[in-house]
Design a protein around this motif. Structure first.
Motif, mmCIF file in Angstrom:
data_model
loop_
_atom_site.group_PDB
_atom_site.id
_atom_site.type_symbol
_atom_site.label_atom_id
_atom_site.label_comp_id
_atom_site.label_asym_id
_atom_site.label_seq_id
_atom_site.Cartn_x
_atom_site.Cartn_y
_atom_site.Cartn_z
ATOM 1 N N SER A 3 -77.468 -73.927 -37.302
ATOM 2 C CA SER A 3 -76.539 -72.825 -37.428
ATOM 3 C C SER A 3 -75.881 -72.482 -36.092
ATOM 4 C CB SER A 3 -77.240 -71.610 -38.016
ATOM 5 O OG SER A 3 -78.246 -71.187 -37.140
ATOM 6 N N LYS A 4 -76.584 -72.657 -34.962
ATOM 7 C CA LYS A 4 -75.993 -72.393 -33.655
ATOM 8 C C LYS A 4 -74.898 -73.396 -33.354
ATOM 9 C CE LYS A 4 -79.800 -70.099 -31.381
ATOM 10 N NZ LYS A 4 -80.752 -70.116 -30.293
ATOM 11 N N LYS A 5 -75.092 -74.646 -33.688
ATOM 12 C CA LYS A 5 -74.068 -75.661 -33.457
ATOM 13 C C LYS A 5 -72.854 -75.375 -34.328
ATOM 14 C CE LYS A 5 -76.879 -79.509 -31.969
ATOM 15 N NZ LYS A 5 -77.290 -80.856 -32.230
ATOM 16 N N HIS A 6 -73.146 -74.924 -35.492
ATOM 17 C CA HIS A 6 -72.068 -74.615 -36.414
ATOM 18 C C HIS A 6 -71.176 -73.501 -35.857
ATOM 19 C CE1 HIS A 6 -69.958 -74.420 -40.131
ATOM 20 N NE2 HIS A 6 -70.272 -73.130 -40.317
ATOM 21 N N ARG A 7 -71.774 -72.513 -35.162
ATOM 22 C CA ARG A 7 -71.007 -71.425 -34.571
ATOM 23 C C ARG A 7 -70.175 -71.918 -33.408
ATOM 24 N NH1 ARG A 7 -75.651 -66.822 -34.339
ATOM 25 N NH2 ARG A 7 -75.848 -66.542 -36.577
ATOM 26 N N LYS A 8 -70.702 -72.812 -32.619
ATOM 27 C CA LYS A 8 -69.958 -73.325 -31.476
ATOM 28 C C LYS A 8 -68.776 -74.176 -31.916
ATOM 29 C CE LYS A 8 -73.522 -73.370 -27.954
ATOM 30 N NZ LYS A 8 -74.305 -74.179 -27.042
ATOM 31 N N ASN A 9 -68.912 -74.857 -32.980
ATOM 32 C CA ASN A 9 -67.867 -75.754 -33.430
ATOM 33 C C ASN A 9 -66.678 -75.003 -34.016
ATOM 34 O OD1 ASN A 9 -69.217 -77.967 -32.594
ATOM 35 N ND2 ASN A 9 -70.182 -78.366 -34.581
ATOM 36 N N ARG A 10 -66.926 -73.841 -34.523
ATOM 37 C CA ARG A 10 -65.795 -73.091 -35.072
ATOM 38 C C ARG A 10 -64.878 -72.664 -33.946
ATOM 39 N NH1 ARG A 10 -67.731 -68.418 -38.885
ATOM 40 N NH2 ARG A 10 -69.380 -68.246 -37.365
ATOM 41 N N LYS A 11 -63.602 -72.712 -34.165
ATOM 42 C CA LYS A 11 -62.637 -72.333 -33.136
ATOM 43 C C LYS A 11 -62.230 -70.883 -33.352
ATOM 44 C CE LYS A 11 -60.980 -76.888 -32.359
ATOM 45 N NZ LYS A 11 -59.853 -77.743 -32.149
ATOM 46 N N ILE A 12 -63.121 -70.018 -32.916
ATOM 47 C CA ILE A 12 -62.859 -68.584 -33.034
ATOM 48 C C ILE A 12 -62.435 -68.093 -31.664
ATOM 49 C CG2 ILE A 12 -63.821 -66.324 -33.495
ATOM 50 C CD1 ILE A 12 -65.778 -67.719 -35.388
ATOM 51 N N ILE A 13 -61.289 -67.510 -31.637
ATOM 52 C CA ILE A 13 -60.763 -66.949 -30.391
ATOM 53 C C ILE A 13 -60.860 -65.440 -30.494
ATOM 54 C CG2 ILE A 13 -58.748 -66.751 -28.910
ATOM 55 C CD1 ILE A 13 -57.823 -69.426 -30.097
ATOM 56 N N PRO A 14 -61.502 -64.784 -29.509
ATOM 57 C CA PRO A 14 -61.600 -63.328 -29.579
ATOM 58 C C PRO A 14 -60.222 -62.685 -29.461
ATOM 59 C CG PRO A 14 -62.625 -64.151 -27.559
ATOM 60 C CD PRO A 14 -62.167 -65.338 -28.353
ATOM 61 N N TYR A 15 -60.021 -61.596 -30.183
ATOM 62 C CA TYR A 15 -58.747 -60.878 -30.196
ATOM 63 C C TYR A 15 -58.611 -60.058 -28.916
ATOM 64 C CZ TYR A 15 -55.146 -57.556 -31.532
ATOM 65 O OH TYR A 15 -54.032 -56.774 -31.574
ATOM 66 N N ARG A 16 -57.537 -60.253 -28.227
ATOM 67 C CA ARG A 16 -57.257 -59.469 -27.030
ATOM 68 C C ARG A 16 -56.191 -58.445 -27.379
ATOM 69 N NH1 ARG A 16 -56.478 -63.589 -21.999
ATOM 70 N NH2 ARG A 16 -58.572 -64.468 -22.036
ATOM 71 N N ARG A 17 -56.414 -57.278 -26.890
ATOM 72 C CA ARG A 17 -55.396 -56.256 -27.086
ATOM 73 C C ARG A 17 -54.229 -56.563 -26.154
ATOM 74 N NH1 ARG A 17 -58.327 -50.416 -27.543
ATOM 75 N NH2 ARG A 17 -58.993 -50.695 -29.691
ATOM 76 N N PRO A 18 -53.011 -56.302 -26.601
ATOM 77 C CA PRO A 18 -51.872 -56.547 -25.703
ATOM 78 C C PRO A 18 -51.909 -55.578 -24.521
ATOM 79 C CG PRO A 18 -51.154 -55.486 -27.730
ATOM 80 C CD PRO A 18 -52.599 -55.822 -27.908
ATOM 81 N N ARG A 19 -51.555 -56.078 -23.370
ATOM 82 C CA ARG A 19 -51.580 -55.264 -22.155
ATOM 83 C C ARG A 19 -50.443 -54.247 -22.195
ATOM 84 N NH1 ARG A 19 -52.222 -58.770 -16.992
ATOM 85 N NH2 ARG A 19 -53.618 -57.127 -16.335
ATOM 86 N N ASN A 20 -50.770 -53.033 -21.860
ATOM 87 C CA ASN A 20 -49.784 -51.969 -21.839
ATOM 88 C C ASN A 20 -49.430 -51.684 -20.383
ATOM 89 O OD1 ASN A 20 -48.114 -49.925 -22.437
ATOM 90 N ND2 ASN A 20 -49.644 -48.537 -23.266
ATOM 91 N N ASP A 21 -48.498 -52.441 -19.842
ATOM 92 C CA ASP A 21 -48.127 -52.309 -18.433
ATOM 93 C C ASP A 21 -46.938 -51.388 -18.224
ATOM 94 O OD1 ASP A 21 -50.140 -53.965 -17.574
ATOM 95 O OD2 ASP A 21 -48.922 -55.777 -17.762
ATOM 96 N N ILE A 22 -46.412 -50.781 -19.271
ATOM 97 C CA ILE A 22 -45.261 -49.876 -19.136
ATOM 98 C C ILE A 22 -45.641 -48.673 -18.278
ATOM 99 C CG2 ILE A 22 -43.962 -48.155 -20.453
ATOM 100 C CD1 ILE A 22 -42.559 -50.554 -20.951
ATOM 101 N N GLY A 23 -46.785 -48.093 -18.494
ATOM 102 C CA GLY A 23 -47.234 -46.940 -17.710
ATOM 103 C C GLY A 23 -47.393 -47.285 -16.242
ATOM 104 N N LYS A 24 -47.961 -48.467 -15.976
ATOM 105 C CA LYS A 24 -48.115 -48.908 -14.582
ATOM 106 C C LYS A 24 -46.754 -49.150 -13.942
ATOM 107 C CE LYS A 24 -52.602 -51.045 -15.382
ATOM 108 N NZ LYS A 24 -53.337 -52.316 -15.440
#
Length: 121
Positions: A3-24
């Motif tokens: 099951s651990k190998k099975h998790r590594k093989n999946r191509k799951i990309i963590p969701y990143r929040r879009p950067r809010n650089d307008i305030g900066k």
């Protein structure tokens, strides 16, 4: 373990929040503007303001002198009551009204009715 190998093989990309650089960006622009104005203020010669008021000098010293000036006397065509609009010793601008001549006395009576007769020039 499979099951651990099975998790590594999946191509799951963590969701990143879009950067809010307008305030900066807005903060940076305002900060840069303030810095530029401070440097400009420090670089220029300062303007100093003074308030001048009419009055006597603290250390009055009496002097004796003679003042010569040319004056002209004008006679009015009519007779009547004269009303001055400037205090003695004050300056008048060109074209300003200094006095009025009241032939009938109506203006003098109007001024007395409204309590203006006690004012002196």
């Amino acid at each position: 373990m499979a099951s651990k190998k099975h998790r590594k093989n999946r191509k799951i990309i963590p969701y990143r929040r879009p950067r809010n650089d307008i305030g900066k960006l807005i903060f940076g622009v305002i900060f840069l503007y303030l810095l530029i104005n401070i440097f400009i203020y420090m670089g220029h010669e300062k303007i100093q303001f003074y308030e001048v008021s009419e009055g006597g000098i603290v250390n009055d010293r009496p002097y004796t002198g003679l003042i010569l000036r040319e004056e002209q006397v004008y006679n009015a065509d009519n007779s009547g009551y004269i009303n001055y609009y400037l205090r003695e010793g004050k300056r008048a601008s060109v074209g300003s009204r200094v006095y009025s001549l009241d032939e009938t006395g109506r203006l003098d009576s109007l001024l007395k009715e409204h309590g203006v007769e006690n004012q002196t020039l």
